[in-house]
Design an enzyme around this catalytic site. Structure first.
Site, PDB file in Angstrom:
ATOM      1  N   LYS A  58       0.795  -1.228   0.000  1.00 43.58           N
ATOM      2  CA  LYS A  58       0.000   0.000   0.000  1.00 43.58           C
ATOM      3  C   LYS A  58       0.832   1.285   0.000  1.00 43.58           C
ATOM      4  CE  LYS A  58      -4.341  -1.583   0.424  1.00 43.58           C
ATOM      5  NZ  LYS A  58      -5.464  -1.191  -0.448  1.00 43.58           N
ATOM      6  N   SER A 300       0.905  -9.954  -0.714  1.00 45.18           N
ATOM      7  CA  SER A 300       0.601  -8.523  -0.673  1.00 45.18           C
ATOM      8  C   SER A 300       0.913  -7.849   0.652  1.00 45.18           C
ATOM      9  CB  SER A 300      -0.870  -8.292  -1.033  1.00 45.18           C
ATOM     10  OG  SER A 300      -1.720  -9.006  -0.149  1.00 45.18           O
TER      11      SER A 300
END
Length: 400
Positions: A58, A300
């Site tokens: 992110k 991720s």
């Protein structure tokens, strides 16, 4: 490829994002895995975004977005809604840019993510049961304060930032048959898909959602999942449009499959990965995403709460035969328990705990029930111990 308000970023936008985040976001490594290749039947590579700054991909989208804000937008401060990783990234990027940040997170967000977001200098507001409720609260805050909203996925600047992963993969891997990507709101998958469709047009792109919350895979349930990072009930209109056009498939995985992937990644590959980050590997191991050839799974994020990790490890090790709970009976007389434990020791099992059950049970007079929790090697070791117990007069029931 348009939503009502935004247009998908181009490859040039992704390249511009890479220039903005250069030296800030890490170029994360790609690791081959012999273990996962053997178990899945594919040649498996892992893109380790769990090793990224703030513990997840992110940071790429957050830094790219904040770098493009006007002086007026920066002066107003930023706000975001997040299941945890986006909030940490926005908090870090805002601190580095010298601007204030307010992050709205679900009430039951993992404390590891809440504490990290606060430690990066943001004001954290816990609001709602899930991401969608936190998003509504953040939008109300923005409307009343004039803060600049940094969306977790429905923003072409965020998508472009996440898409830099695809640019890296195209350079890091000569062979790229299939890429498996976790999907929550869709920003990561959309960005990676834009990059790879341009640079590696023949690649197969597979998105993965948690079975409990899987709108892009056709699911209608909104249940609990240990992969809270991808538990988004409603992906963005822009990201959905991109993914419908560019993905080859969207599959789902269960929490059981995700748990197994977390344990395997930690024990065999020494990679700590959260539920959302392990979803891609879970899909590979379940035979839902890979084909013969080269497969890259994107890990991720790695921001798993310590208490959840303990639960997952205990659960996973139990299913792998590393823990065994058995219940048997023996005479309620001095010396009987030591005989049982000597037999257990002879079979090379380690006793974790012993519980006696005498009261409140339908037992013959003069007998007691004993429940043993044992550390074992594997399922074969469990079967051998139970056989030895039965042979020596201790019929054992395996507890599940």
């Amino acid at each position: 490829m348009e939503s009502t308000t935004r247009t998908a970023p181009t490859l040039a936008d992704l390249e511009a994002a890479r220039a903005r985040i250069d030296g800030i976001a890490r170029v994360t490594p790609v690791y081959p895995s012999e273990t996962l290749s053997r178990l899945s039947g594919c040649s498996v590579q892992l893109k380790a975004e769990n090793l990224q700054r703030t513990g997840a991909f992110k940071i790429r989208g957050a830094v790219n977005t904040i770098a493009t804000l006007t002086p007026e937008e920066k002066a107003a401060g930023v706000a975001a809604a997040s299941a945890g990783n986006h909030g940490q990234a926005v908090a870090w990027a805002a601190r580095e840019a010298g601007i204030g940040a307010t992050i709205f997170m679900p009430q039951d967000s993992p404390m590891a993510k809440v504490d990290a977001t606060r430690n990066y200098g943001a004001r954290v507001v816990l609001e709602g049961a899930g991401f969608d409720e936190s998003l509504a609260a953040a939008e109300t805050h923005v409307a009343s304060t004039g803060a600049t909203f940094v969306h977790a996925f429905e923003d072409e600047r965020v998508i472009a930032g996440q898409g830099t992963i695809g640019l890296e993969l195209a350079e890091q891997l000569d062979e790229l048959g299939t890429v498996v990507i976790p999907i929550g709101g869709g920003g990561l998958a959309a960005g990676v898909a834009i990059a790879l469709r341009e640079l590696r047009p023949g690649v197969r792109l597979v998105g993965v959602q948690a079975e409990a919350v899987s709108p892009l895979a056709g699911g209608t349930a909104h249940g609990y999942t240990i992969a809270e990072g991808i538990a988004v009930k409603q992906p963005g209109a822009l990201t959905s449009a991109i993914l419908r056009e560019l993905l080859d498939d969207v599959v789902t995985v269960t929490d059981e499959q995700i748990s197994h992937a977390i344990v395997l990644l930690l024990e065999r590959l020494k990679l700590l990965v959260e539920g959302a980050g392990a979803a891609s590997v879970a899909a590979l191991l379940a035979g839902k995403a890979g084909e013969e050839g080269s497969v890259c799974a994107i890990l991720s994020g790695g921001n798993i709460d310590a208490t959840l990790l303990i639960q997952v490890m205990r659960h996973g090790l139990t299913h792998a035969g590393r823990y065994l709970v058995v219940r048997t009976r023996l005479g309620d007389r001095p010396g009987e328990l030591i005989k049982l434990l000597e037999l257990v020791a002879h079979e090379r099992a380690n006793v974790v705990s012993v519980e006696h059950h005498r009261e409140g049970m339908d037992l013959p007079i003069g007998q007691t029930e004993v429940e043993l929790t044992l550390a074992m090697r594997d399922d074969a070791h469990c079967d051998a111990l139970r056989a030895a117990l039965a042979t020596n007069g201790y019929p054992a029931e395996r507890m599940s």
